[in-house]
Design a protein around this motif. Structure first.
Motif, PDB file in Angstrom:
ATOM      1  N   PHE A  71       0.842  -1.186   0.000  1.00  0.00           N
ATOM      2  CA  PHE A  71       0.000   0.000   0.000  1.00  0.00           C
ATOM      3  C   PHE A  71       0.883   1.244   0.000  1.00  0.00           C
ATOM      4  O   PHE A  71       2.016   1.202   0.453  1.00  0.00           O
ATOM      5  CB  PHE A  71      -0.901   0.028   1.247  1.00  0.00           C
ATOM      6  N   THR A  72       0.324   2.340  -0.474  1.00  0.00           N
ATOM      7  CA  THR A  72       1.036   3.613  -0.424  1.00  0.00           C
ATOM      8  C   THR A  72       0.897   4.212   0.974  1.00  0.00           C
ATOM      9  O   THR A  72       0.082   3.756   1.774  1.00  0.00           O
ATOM     10  CB  THR A  72       0.463   4.619  -1.449  1.00  0.00           C
ATOM     11  N   GLU A  74      -0.455   6.965   1.764  1.00  0.00           N
ATOM     12  CA  GLU A  74      -1.823   7.485   1.906  1.00  0.00           C
ATOM     13  C   GLU A  74      -2.819   6.362   2.182  1.00  0.00           C
ATOM     14  O   GLU A  74      -3.802   6.561   2.887  1.00  0.00           O
ATOM     15  CB  GLU A  74      -2.243   8.267   0.655  1.00  0.00           C
ATOM     16  N   GLU A  75      -2.590   5.185   1.613  1.00  0.00           N
ATOM     17  CA  GLU A  75      -3.480   4.047   1.851  1.00  0.00           C
ATOM     18  C   GLU A  75      -3.280   3.463   3.252  1.00  0.00           C
ATOM     19  O   GLU A  75      -4.220   2.944   3.852  1.00  0.00           O
ATOM     20  CB  GLU A  75      -3.243   2.963   0.801  1.00  0.00           C
ATOM     21  N   TRP A  76      -2.046   3.539   3.776  1.00  0.00           N
ATOM     22  CA  TRP A  76      -1.762   3.002   5.097  1.00  0.00           C
ATOM     23  C   TRP A  76      -2.460   3.801   6.201  1.00  0.00           C
ATOM     24  O   TRP A  76      -2.860   3.236   7.217  1.00  0.00           O
ATOM     25  CB  TRP A  76      -0.258   2.977   5.381  1.00  0.00           C
ATOM     26  N   ILE A  79      -5.919   2.595   7.131  1.00  0.00           N
ATOM     27  CA  ILE A  79      -5.800   1.207   7.586  1.00  0.00           C
ATOM     28  C   ILE A  79      -5.313   1.190   9.032  1.00  0.00           C
ATOM     29  O   ILE A  79      -5.883   0.519   9.891  1.00  0.00           O
ATOM     30  CB  ILE A  79      -4.845   0.404   6.674  1.00  0.00           C
TER      31      ILE A  79
END
Length: 105
Positions: A71-72, A74-76, A79
Motif C-alpha cells: 500500500f502507499t 496514503e493508503e496506510w 488502515i
C-alpha cells in the motif's frame, strides 16, 4: 456436558494467548516473518525496531502481515487508524508502527 467442552476450550485459548512474542533486531531490516518483501539494507534505529516489533506482534494476532510496499503511505493511514482500536494501541505505539512502515516504503 457443556462444562466438559468449555473447560478444554478455555484452557486452549489461554495457552494460545500466552505464546512468546517475537523481538525485532535493532541491527538489520531483514525479517523472518512470512512476508515476502524486498528488504532495504538499512539499519533500524531503536525507534524503528520498536515499531517493527509492535507491527509484528500486534497485527499478526488477527491477520497475516502485509508487505509495507503493498500500500502507499496514503493508503496506510486509514488502515492503521482502523486497526488502532482493534489492536488496543495508544497513539505513541501507532506512531512507532507508522514510522516503521513509512521507513520500509
Amino acid at each position: 456436558m457443556k462444562l466438559k467442552i468449555l473447560t478444554p476450550a478455555v484452557a486452549a485459548l489461554l495457552l494460545a494467548s500466552c505464546g512468546t512474542q517475537k523481538t525485532a533486531s535493532a541491527t538489520t531490516a531483514e525479517t523472518t516473518s512470512p512476508v515476502k518483501e524486498t528488504v532495504k539494507n538499512v539499519a533500524l534505529t531503536p525507534e524503528l525496531a520498536e515499531g517493527k516489533n509492535l507491527y509484528e506482534n500486534s497485527c499478526v494476532r488477527c491477520h497475516k502481515l502485509y508487505d509495507a510496499k503493498k500500500f502507499t503511505q496514503e493508503e496506510w493511514k486509514p488502515i492503521l487508524a482502523r486497526m488502532q482500536k482493534k489492536a488496543k494501541l495508544d497513539d505513541t505505539q501507532m506512531a512507532s508502527i507508522s514510522n516503521y512502515i513509512t521507513s520500509q516504503l
